[in-house]
Design an enzyme around this catalytic site. Structure first.
Site, short mmCIF file in Angstrom:
data_model
loop_
_atom_site.label_atom_id
_atom_site.label_comp_id
_atom_site.label_asym_id
_atom_site.label_seq_id
_atom_site.Cartn_x
_atom_site.Cartn_y
_atom_site.Cartn_z
N ARG A 63 0.82 -1.22 0.00
CA ARG A 63 0.00 0.00 0.00
C ARG A 63 0.85 1.26 0.00
O ARG A 63 0.40 2.31 -0.43
CB ARG A 63 -1.00 -0.03 1.15
CG ARG A 63 -2.11 -1.05 0.92
CD ARG A 63 -3.14 -1.06 2.03
NE ARG A 63 -2.55 -1.42 3.30
CZ ARG A 63 -2.60 -2.64 3.84
NH1 ARG A 63 -3.21 -3.61 3.21
NH2 ARG A 63 -2.05 -2.88 5.00
N GLU A 100 6.66 -11.28 14.07
CA GLU A 100 6.21 -11.93 15.29
C GLU A 100 6.54 -13.43 15.26
O GLU A 100 6.97 -14.01 16.25
CB GLU A 100 4.70 -11.72 15.47
CG GLU A 100 4.18 -12.22 16.79
CD GLU A 100 2.72 -11.89 17.01
OE1 GLU A 100 2.17 -12.36 18.01
OE2 GLU A 100 2.14 -11.15 16.19
#
Length: 180
Positions: A63, A100
């Site tokens: 994006r 993560e």
């Protein structure tokens, strides 16, 4: 809240439980579909680019491409895409970073940035700051200087700003909207 902030917020849709249960995804596609809102966003980010003295705009996949390219054109600057590893032909510089659960790598063309460049990083959302942090490290490794980071929206509760501040070397971090 300013008029532009109200306009932008009114065009961002919350999508519950996406991409996984418990997450509220901030969908900017309604904003992109509205020429008034998308134009106002582009103008606001182009002003930041000019005010920071940037010579290039870096857009983070994916994006950040959508936002960064028109900002660069509006500000009269070059645009450099930061891609996921393996997506660019030719010689590249890469920067690995931790996620993560695992790791990832981003790349730029090796010749796209140099010591005369001041680079503004543009993305849609600042969340944990991992990709933005890696892009700042990559910009520095390419020999360029950071002019700043500009995002449409900062998710303050994820504390990405704290992760980026050491990498910014005093350059500004601009968020047009802050949530949490």
């Amino acid at each position: 809240m300013t008029d532009i902030q109200e306009l932008l917020l009114s065009r961002i849709r919350d999508v519950a439980d996406y991409p996984e249960p418990g997450v509220v995804f901030k969908d900017i596609t309604p904003l992109l579909a509205d020429p008034e809102a998308f134009g106002a966003l582009t103008d606001a980010l182009a002003v930041i680019a000019k005010d920071t003295g940037a010579t290039k705009v870096v857009g983070l996949e994916a994006r950040g491409f959508i936002l960064g390219a028109p900002v660069a054109v509006r500000a009269g600057l070059g645009f450099i895409p930061v891609r996921k590893a393996g997506k660019l032909p030719g010689a590249t510089l890469g920067q690995a970073y931790d996620l993560e659960y695992g790791s990832a790598e981003i790349e730029i063309h090796a010749e796209d940035l140099g010591p005369d460049d001041r680079v503004l990083v543009v993305d849609d959302v600042l969340a944990t700051g991992g990709t933005a942090q890696a892009s700042l490290q990559l910009i520095r490794r390419a020999g360029a200087r950071t002019a700043g980071v500009a995002v449409l929206m900062e998710l303050g509760f994820l504390d990405g700003r704290a992760r980026l501040e050491p990498e910014l070397d005093g350059a500004p971090l601009h968020a047009l909207l802050t949530v949490g």
